[in-house]
Design a protein around this motif. Sequence first.
Motif, mmCIF file in Angstrom:
data_model
loop_
_atom_site.group_PDB
_atom_site.id
_atom_site.type_symbol
_atom_site.label_atom_id
_atom_site.label_comp_id
_atom_site.label_asym_id
_atom_site.label_seq_id
_atom_site.Cartn_x
_atom_site.Cartn_y
_atom_site.Cartn_z
ATOM 1 N N VAL A 162 0.834 -1.205 0.000
ATOM 2 C CA VAL A 162 0.000 0.000 0.000
ATOM 3 C C VAL A 162 0.869 1.257 0.000
ATOM 4 O O VAL A 162 0.648 2.189 -0.780
ATOM 5 C CB VAL A 162 -0.947 -0.007 1.220
ATOM 6 N N VAL A 163 1.864 1.291 0.880
ATOM 7 C CA VAL A 163 2.740 2.463 0.982
ATOM 8 C C VAL A 163 3.496 2.695 -0.318
ATOM 9 O O VAL A 163 3.572 3.831 -0.818
ATOM 10 C CB VAL A 163 3.731 2.291 2.157
ATOM 11 N N TRP A 197 -5.551 5.568 -0.023
ATOM 12 C CA TRP A 197 -4.734 4.391 -0.313
ATOM 13 C C TRP A 197 -4.737 3.373 0.836
ATOM 14 O O TRP A 197 -4.684 2.177 0.585
ATOM 15 C CB TRP A 197 -3.303 4.810 -0.663
ATOM 16 N N HIS A 198 -4.797 3.843 2.065
ATOM 17 C CA HIS A 198 -4.651 2.873 3.162
ATOM 18 C C HIS A 198 -5.921 2.657 3.978
ATOM 19 O O HIS A 198 -5.956 1.769 4.835
ATOM 20 C CB HIS A 198 -3.524 3.313 4.096
ATOM 21 N N ALA A 207 -11.617 6.019 -10.240
ATOM 22 C CA ALA A 207 -12.066 7.297 -10.801
ATOM 23 C C ALA A 207 -12.000 8.400 -9.743
ATOM 24 O O ALA A 207 -11.602 9.536 -10.045
ATOM 25 C CB ALA A 207 -13.488 7.162 -11.338
ATOM 26 N N PHE A 208 -12.365 8.071 -8.502
ATOM 27 C CA PHE A 208 -12.291 9.072 -7.431
ATOM 28 C C PHE A 208 -10.842 9.433 -7.137
ATOM 29 O O PHE A 208 -10.514 10.605 -6.916
ATOM 30 C CB PHE A 208 -12.975 8.558 -6.171
ATOM 31 N N ARG A 209 -9.959 8.428 -7.157
ATOM 32 C CA ARG A 209 -8.534 8.702 -6.934
ATOM 33 C C ARG A 209 -7.982 9.604 -8.049
ATOM 34 O O ARG A 209 -7.188 10.509 -7.783
ATOM 35 C CB ARG A 209 -7.755 7.389 -6.849
ATOM 36 N N ARG A 210 -8.397 9.345 -9.280
ATOM 37 C CA ARG A 210 -7.946 10.191 -10.397
ATOM 38 C C ARG A 210 -8.432 11.625 -10.223
ATOM 39 O O ARG A 210 -7.678 12.579 -10.443
ATOM 40 C CB ARG A 210 -8.464 9.631 -11.733
#
Length: 341
Positions: free
Chosen positions: A26-27, A271-272, A314-317
């Motif tokens: 993840v990191v 991400w985490h 899509a939300f991360r983008r």
Amino acid sequence: MALYLQDSLNFVSKMTPRRAWNAAKVVSSFYLTKWRKKPIQWGMPFTISFEPTTACNLRCPECPSGLRAFTRPTGNLRENFFRETIDELHKDLLYLIFYFQGEPYINPKFLDMVKYANDKGIYTITSTNAHFLNDENARKTIESGLDRMIISVDGTTQEVYEQYRKAGKLENVLQGAKNMVKWKKKLKSKTPHLIFQFLVVKPNEHQISEVYRLAEEIGIDEVKLKTAQIYDYENGSPLIPTIDKYARYAEKEDGTWQVKNELLNHCWKLWHSCVITWDGMVVPCCFDKDATHRLGDLKQTNFKTLWHGEDYQAFRRMLLQGRDKIDICTNCTEGCTVWVS
């Protein structure tokens, strides 16, 4: 210091080779994302917030639950749904936060769910207004294996406390804290690590030193001072502290206010970790209190598919393109809690 070390060692004891490998994935994917400026997601979240309930007995002025201002349904997390989700996630999951909106102890199955997570070797934490910590519930809390408990104490006198904790009784809070300390000693338990959380606002900022004295007197392990999120901060608020380091907001030359924190176009939370509402909706973080950005429904799909699915990506983008265009990000300091030492 010994108490902090004890809590840290307890947390580290929950780590397994699989959880460590998942966290490393993840990191690394987060930092690779920052470098390439495109979302790369490896592994599964190692922190999850589960919402036991949206109901609350208090009416705090900056809380949708307290204001009864939700547009989403009110309800309690079902134990069988919780167990199914934990069964899917527990091998990678390290840290489980048992709160989002509402007062956790209103859910009658809350402590049963804590015990289930504890039996899976997950570090568990909750936050409570402490009005339900009677003698029986305090004992059951110790027996559940809860690792950390945050108790909201936003004033050291009833007159000050009730200015934010509307309909609350400080006497009940302090008695609940005493019950927890008593049963920890009786059961010879090292957990939960007990924290007095003091949300610093203008009406209570003169009592900061008093909350430390009160915590020591009762036997609480730690005090944390938390800065307050204000929803309508642009024109100022009677809750914004006058002591600058305890305020998330700064006054501009024209008399309006702005968030101090620079709005960076990345967010570790995506991400985490994530938040799961009582009815199974997955939302990005704790700033989405009304669950407006729903990234999936665990009643319809499993978590792994959802976490790596197109809606999440899509939300991360969108976040990488500009957090200033996402409503829940504009009053954010990247973490749910901004602690001040």
